[in-house]
Design a protein around this motif. Structure first.
Motif, PDB file in Angstrom:
ATOM      1  N   VAL A  48       0.708  -1.143   0.016  1.00 27.57           N
ATOM      2  CA  VAL A  48       0.102  -0.248  -0.100  1.00 27.57           C
ATOM      3  C   VAL A  48       1.375   1.675  -0.129  1.00 27.57           C
ATOM      4  O   VAL A  48       0.353   2.111  -0.786  1.00 27.57           O
ATOM      5  N   VAL A  49       1.999   1.053   0.996  1.00 29.89           N
ATOM      6  CA  VAL A  49       3.366   2.240   0.962  1.00 29.89           C
ATOM      7  C   VAL A  49       3.569   2.407  -0.443  1.00 29.89           C
ATOM      8  O   VAL A  49       3.772   4.294  -1.385  1.00 29.89           O
ATOM      9  N   ALA A  50       3.643   1.817  -1.553  1.00 29.45           N
ATOM     10  CA  ALA A  50       4.896   1.424  -2.650  1.00 29.45           C
ATOM     11  C   ALA A  50       3.644   2.093  -3.662  1.00 29.45           C
ATOM     12  O   ALA A  50       3.653   3.486  -4.633  1.00 29.45           O
ATOM     13  N   TRP A  51       2.357   2.033  -3.186  1.00 29.84           N
ATOM     14  CA  TRP A  51       0.866   3.144  -4.332  1.00 29.84           C
ATOM     15  C   TRP A  51       1.266   3.964  -4.096  1.00 29.84           C
ATOM     16  O   TRP A  51       0.780   4.693  -4.660  1.00 29.84           O
ATOM     17  N   LEU A  52       0.956   4.547  -2.526  1.00 31.74           N
ATOM     18  CA  LEU A  52       1.093   5.583  -2.500  1.00 31.74           C
ATOM     19  C   LEU A  52       1.937   6.508  -2.838  1.00 31.74           C
ATOM     20  O   LEU A  52       2.010   7.447  -3.079  1.00 31.74           O
ATOM     21  N   SER A  53       3.633   5.897  -2.606  1.00 33.91           N
ATOM     22  CA  SER A  53       5.005   6.611  -3.382  1.00 33.91           C
ATOM     23  C   SER A  53       4.465   6.789  -4.803  1.00 33.91           C
ATOM     24  O   SER A  53       4.278   7.806  -5.219  1.00 33.91           O
ATOM     25  N   VAL A  54       3.807   6.017  -5.351  1.00 31.81           N
ATOM     26  CA  VAL A  54       3.781   6.325  -6.620  1.00 31.81           C
ATOM     27  C   VAL A  54       2.284   7.580  -6.923  1.00 31.81           C
ATOM     28  O   VAL A  54       2.400   8.260  -8.028  1.00 31.81           O
ATOM     29  N   ARG A  55       1.596   7.458  -6.445  1.00 31.06           N
ATOM     30  CA  ARG A  55       0.366   8.202  -6.446  1.00 31.06           C
ATOM     31  C   ARG A  55       1.317   9.908  -6.151  1.00 31.06           C
ATOM     32  O   ARG A  55       0.846  10.970  -6.506  1.00 31.06           O
ATOM     33  N   ALA A  56       1.913   9.390  -4.723  1.00 33.91           N
ATOM     34  CA  ALA A  56       2.535  11.054  -5.267  1.00 33.91           C
ATOM     35  C   ALA A  56       3.831  11.036  -5.998  1.00 33.91           C
ATOM     36  O   ALA A  56       4.316  12.051  -5.899  1.00 33.91           O
ATOM     37  N   GLY A  57       4.464  10.799  -6.333  1.00 30.31           N
ATOM     38  CA  GLY A  57       5.592  10.235  -7.600  1.00 30.31           C
ATOM     39  C   GLY A  57       6.428  11.355  -6.618  1.00 30.31           C
ATOM     40  O   GLY A  57       7.398  12.170  -8.265  1.00 30.31           O
ATOM     41  N   ASP A  58       6.574  10.133  -5.542  1.00 30.89           N
ATOM     42  CA  ASP A  58       8.242  10.903  -5.529  1.00 30.89           C
ATOM     43  C   ASP A  58       9.140   9.711  -5.517  1.00 30.89           C
ATOM     44  O   ASP A  58       8.504   8.511  -4.672  1.00 30.89           O
ATOM     45  N   TRP A  59       9.988   9.746  -6.303  1.00 36.41           N
ATOM     46  CA  TRP A  59      11.297   8.136  -6.987  1.00 36.41           C
ATOM     47  C   TRP A  59      11.639   8.271  -5.566  1.00 36.41           C
ATOM     48  O   TRP A  59      11.918   6.884  -5.597  1.00 36.41           O
ATOM     49  N   ARG A  60      12.022   8.957  -4.162  1.00 41.33           N
ATOM     50  CA  ARG A  60      13.113   8.677  -3.915  1.00 41.33           C
ATOM     51  C   ARG A  60      11.986   7.153  -2.517  1.00 41.33           C
ATOM     52  O   ARG A  60      12.400   6.420  -1.963  1.00 41.33           O
ATOM     53  N   LEU A  61      10.635   8.096  -2.911  1.00 35.68           N
ATOM     54  CA  LEU A  61       9.629   7.432  -1.535  1.00 35.68           C
ATOM     55  C   LEU A  61       9.911   5.810  -2.648  1.00 35.68           C
ATOM     56  O   LEU A  61       9.648   4.587  -1.994  1.00 35.68           O
ATOM     57  N   ILE A  62       9.593   5.648  -3.702  1.00 37.16           N
ATOM     58  CA  ILE A  62       8.874   4.474  -4.654  1.00 37.16           C
ATOM     59  C   ILE A  62      10.674   3.353  -4.719  1.00 37.16           C
ATOM     60  O   ILE A  62       9.922   2.614  -4.383  1.00 37.16           O
ATOM     61  N   LEU A  63      11.363   4.191  -5.000  1.00 34.04           N
ATOM     62  CA  LEU A  63      12.501   3.267  -4.824  1.00 34.04           C
ATOM     63  C   LEU A  63      12.757   2.284  -2.812  1.00 34.04           C
ATOM     64  O   LEU A  63      12.752   0.955  -2.989  1.00 34.04           O
ATOM     65  N   THR A  64      12.368   3.497  -1.846  1.00 32.33           N
ATOM     66  CA  THR A  64      12.444   2.835  -0.618  1.00 32.33           C
ATOM     67  C   THR A  64      11.347   1.876  -0.440  1.00 32.33           C
ATOM     68  O   THR A  64      11.957   0.723   0.272  1.00 32.33           O
ATOM     69  N   ALA A  65      10.404   2.470  -1.086  1.00 30.75           N
ATOM     70  CA  ALA A  65       9.249   1.272  -0.536  1.00 30.75           C
ATOM     71  C   ALA A  65       9.513  -0.259  -1.110  1.00 30.75           C
ATOM     72  O   ALA A  65       9.445  -1.421  -1.037  1.00 30.75           O
TER      73      ALA A  65
END
Length: 311
Positions: A48-65
């Motif tokens: 779910v966090v990875a999906w939120l990171s994609v929606r937020a458009g933050d590549w750092r969060l996407i990579l970390t998740a």
């Protein structure tokens, strides 16, 4: 909206990092293993966090998740290597083993007796059995299971004659909580097989659970022939403790995804969401099938495992 999504994703990533770290440290700090008991839930949370990171458009969060998901997925795959090998198609069943934490407050003992009579198991391992429960079950099931060991707490019912039996107690505990393991030796198709019923301490008592685990490992390593452990291990398949037991002894796990607990909390009905009741067996056996039984007045579901002798 994007800012809130980013904050929510950041919080989720932080929690994921903490849980992943704590779960990884369980090998050195056994009390932390309780984090791994809930692994399926927080792994779902990471997705779910990875999906939120994609929606937020933050590549750092996407990579970390994504990295957290990959690390925990790899851990899960390593865990699954402890599962029992499947028996070849058409293998003849050597043993059916049924384990059930009866629950001391169970008022449906007649229904339990009917279920056990119809289950056609070769050996039945029961935990949290009161003396009254034991008396009723032995009387009702004498024809189906003429042989038995124990009269309360942990009992084993068997279709096969019991050639030897024994038990392991926790030192320094009163009788109602002292019994950790009861074992019997039976003969199946000319082969001596030992079946042990276990009821380990809960993860909320990590020191006692660790001591129980060490006793169980020592017991398993002391046996060279066909061995089956069945019961309430109070450890999910994702825990470091259960996997240490499998790594150290060579036993294989028969239940991973059949959730068995909790069915109720006092009078409140619940949906089982963890697997703590299991069957482990030495490589002398292979798995034909594993399934769970119905709700029968306990907060656990029964587990039924069909085993064949390995080729």
């Amino acid at each position: 909206m994007n800012l809130w999504l980013k904050r929510l994703a950041l919080a989720g990533v932080a929690v994921g990092v903490v849980l992943t770290g704590l779960g990884g440290l369980a090998a050195w700090r056994p009390p932390l293993d309780i984090v791994n008991d809930g692994f399926p839930f927080w792994f779902t949370g990471l997705i779910v966090v990875a999906w939120l990171s994609v929606r937020a458009g933050d590549w750092r969060l996407i990579l970390t998740a994504t990295a957290l998901i990959a690390i925990n997925a790899a851990t899960t795959l390593a865990t699954l290597q402890g599962a029992a090998d499947a028996a070849p198609a058409g293998s003849e069943r050597a043993l059916r083993v049924l384990t059930f934490n009866l629950w001391r407050g169970n008022s449906r003992i007649e229904d339990v007796a009917k279920f056990l009579a119809e289950a056609d198991a070769d050996a039945v391992v029961l935990q949290e059995v009161t003396r009254e429960h034991g008396d009723v079950l032995r009387a009702r099931l004498k024809a189906a299971y003429p042989h038995n060991a124990g009269d309360q707490h942990l009992i084993i019912l068997s279709k096969h004659p019991i050639l030897a039996e024994g038990q392991i107690d926790r030192p320094g505990f009163p009788p109602w909580s002292a019994l950790m393991l009861r074992w019997v030796r039976i003969e199946v198709e000319g082969t001596a097989v030992e079946i042990a019923g276990v009821h380990l301490a809960r993860p909320f008592y990590p020191t006692l659970q660790e001591e129980d685990l060490e006793r169980l490992i020592a017991f398993a390593l002391d046996h060279n022939g066909p061995l089956i452990l069945a019961g309430d291990f109070n450890m999910t398949p994702w825990t470091e403790k259960l996997n240490r037991l499998i790594r150290t002894t060579g036993l294989r796990r028969y239940n991973t995804f059949h959730f068995t607990w909790p069915l109720k909390r006092k009078s409140l009905p619940l949906v089982p969401f963890v697997t703590i009741d299991n069957v482990l067996a030495s490589p002398d056996f292979a798995k034909i099938a594993t399934r769970v039984g119905p709700s029968l007045g306990s907060d656990h579901r029964p587990v039924i495992a069909d085993l064949a002798f390995s080729p």
